[in-house]
Design a protein around this motif. Structure first.
Motif, PDB file in Angstrom:
ATOM      1  N   ASP A  78      41.348  37.272  26.668  1.00 32.73           N
ATOM      2  CA  ASP A  78      40.796  38.359  27.489  1.00 32.73           C
ATOM      3  C   ASP A  78      39.828  37.802  28.526  1.00 32.73           C
ATOM      4  O   ASP A  78      39.810  38.246  29.682  1.00 32.73           O
ATOM      5  CB  ASP A  78      40.084  39.394  26.612  1.00 32.73           C
ATOM      6  N   ASN A  79      39.034  36.828  28.110  1.00 33.13           N
ATOM      7  CA  ASN A  79      38.066  36.214  29.012  1.00 33.13           C
ATOM      8  C   ASN A  79      38.783  35.476  30.143  1.00 33.13           C
ATOM      9  O   ASN A  79      38.380  35.581  31.305  1.00 33.13           O
ATOM     10  CB  ASN A  79      37.164  35.248  28.228  1.00 33.13           C
ATOM     11  N   ARG A  80      39.849  34.741  29.821  1.00 31.89           N
ATOM     12  CA  ARG A  80      40.618  34.032  30.847  1.00 31.89           C
ATOM     13  C   ARG A  80      41.217  35.014  31.849  1.00 31.89           C
ATOM     14  O   ARG A  80      41.165  34.801  33.068  1.00 31.89           O
ATOM     15  CB  ARG A  80      41.735  33.207  30.201  1.00 31.89           C
ATOM     16  N   GLU A  81      41.800  36.103  31.352  1.00 31.61           N
ATOM     17  CA  GLU A  81      42.400  37.103  32.234  1.00 31.61           C
ATOM     18  C   GLU A  81      41.351  37.737  33.143  1.00 31.61           C
ATOM     19  O   GLU A  81      41.591  37.941  34.338  1.00 31.61           O
ATOM     20  CB  GLU A  81      43.114  38.171  31.407  1.00 31.61           C
ATOM     21  N   ALA A  82      40.185  38.033  32.584  1.00 34.72           N
ATOM     22  CA  ALA A  82      39.107  38.617  33.391  1.00 34.72           C
ATOM     23  C   ALA A  82      38.646  37.617  34.448  1.00 34.72           C
ATOM     24  O   ALA A  82      38.362  37.991  35.594  1.00 34.72           O
ATOM     25  CB  ALA A  82      37.939  39.034  32.501  1.00 34.72           C
ATOM     26  N   GLY A  83      38.602  36.338  34.093  1.00 35.20           N
ATOM     27  CA  GLY A  83      38.222  35.301  35.052  1.00 35.20           C
ATOM     28  C   GLY A  83      39.219  35.196  36.184  1.00 35.20           C
ATOM     29  O   GLY A  83      38.836  35.039  37.358  1.00 35.20           O
ATOM     30  N   GLU A  84      40.517  35.281  35.862  1.00 39.63           N
ATOM     31  CA  GLU A  84      41.551  35.229  36.899  1.00 39.63           C
ATOM     32  C   GLU A  84      41.447  36.428  37.835  1.00 39.63           C
ATOM     33  O   GLU A  84      41.590  36.294  39.055  1.00 39.63           O
ATOM     34  CB  GLU A  84      42.933  35.165  36.254  1.00 39.63           C
ATOM     35  N   ARG A  85      41.197  37.610  37.260  1.00 37.04           N
ATOM     36  CA  ARG A  85      41.037  38.805  38.100  1.00 37.04           C
ATOM     37  C   ARG A  85      39.822  38.649  39.013  1.00 37.04           C
ATOM     38  O   ARG A  85      39.867  39.010  40.198  1.00 37.04           O
ATOM     39  CB  ARG A  85      40.894  40.055  37.236  1.00 37.04           C
ATOM     40  N   LEU A  86      38.761  38.090  38.474  1.00 38.37           N
ATOM     41  CA  LEU A  86      37.552  37.884  39.275  1.00 38.37           C
ATOM     42  C   LEU A  86      37.816  36.900  40.411  1.00 38.37           C
ATOM     43  O   LEU A  86      37.393  37.135  41.549  1.00 38.37           O
ATOM     44  CB  LEU A  86      36.410  37.372  38.387  1.00 38.37           C
ATOM     45  N   GLU A  87      38.531  35.814  40.127  1.00 43.94           N
ATOM     46  CA  GLU A  87      38.856  34.841  41.174  1.00 43.94           C
ATOM     47  C   GLU A  87      39.694  35.484  42.277  1.00 43.94           C
ATOM     48  O   GLU A  87      39.472  35.222  43.464  1.00 43.94           O
ATOM     49  CB  GLU A  87      39.595  33.650  40.573  1.00 43.94           C
TER      50      GLU A  87
END
Length: 150
Positions: A97-106
């Motif tokens: 979930d953290n990785r996906e949120a990071g990708e969305r943020l990028e």
């Protein structure tokens, strides 16, 4: 913020304080017992009786509220069924979930930077247009002041 075990320990210590204080109040405001052979009477005034009832109600409320807090904290602790495997699986899910949120943020940052470049380009064009207009006006005023023979 303290972890759940520390919160539980603090709440249990608080409950112990409530018990000790309530016993102290009972000792302080309790009516003396009558013993045979002693002539001393210790009657309480109505004000003392009311004050004793207020303390009894106060400490009963504090002890009950603290007991509820202890129950809530105990219920929030992980149960025995929570094995290491379940905890690892939960951590993996959180990491994903953290990785996906990071990708969305990028992606949002990339779009924001592209919009910023467009805005800066438009502002540069506007500034250049204003400078050009000022030069044209200055040239127009300069030519109108110069007397050109017919």
């Amino acid at each position: 913020m303290a972890d759940r075990l520390t919160q539980l320990q603090d709440t249990i210590n608080q409950q112990a304080d409530h018990f000790c204080n309530s016993i102290g109040i009972l000792q302080q405001y309790s009516t003396p017992s009558k013993f045979s052979g002693f002539d001393r009477s210790g009657s309480q005034t109505p004000q003392q009786q009311q004050q004793q009832e207020d303390y009894a109600h106060l400490f009963a409320t504090l002890i009950a509220r603290c007991a509820k807090d202890i129950d809530v904290l105990i219920d929030s602790l992980p149960n025995e069924d929570s094995s290491t495997e379940l905890q690892v699986q939960s951590l993996r899910r959180l990491e994903q979930d953290n990785r996906e949120a990071g990708e969305r943020l990028e992606e949002v940052v990339r779009r924001g930077e592209a919009l910023l470049e467009q805005i800066q380009s438009a502002l540069a064009d506007i500034a250049q247009s204003q400078l050009d207009m000022q030069h044209l006006q200055a040239d127009g005023i300069g030519k109108s002041n110069v007397n050109i023979p017919p």
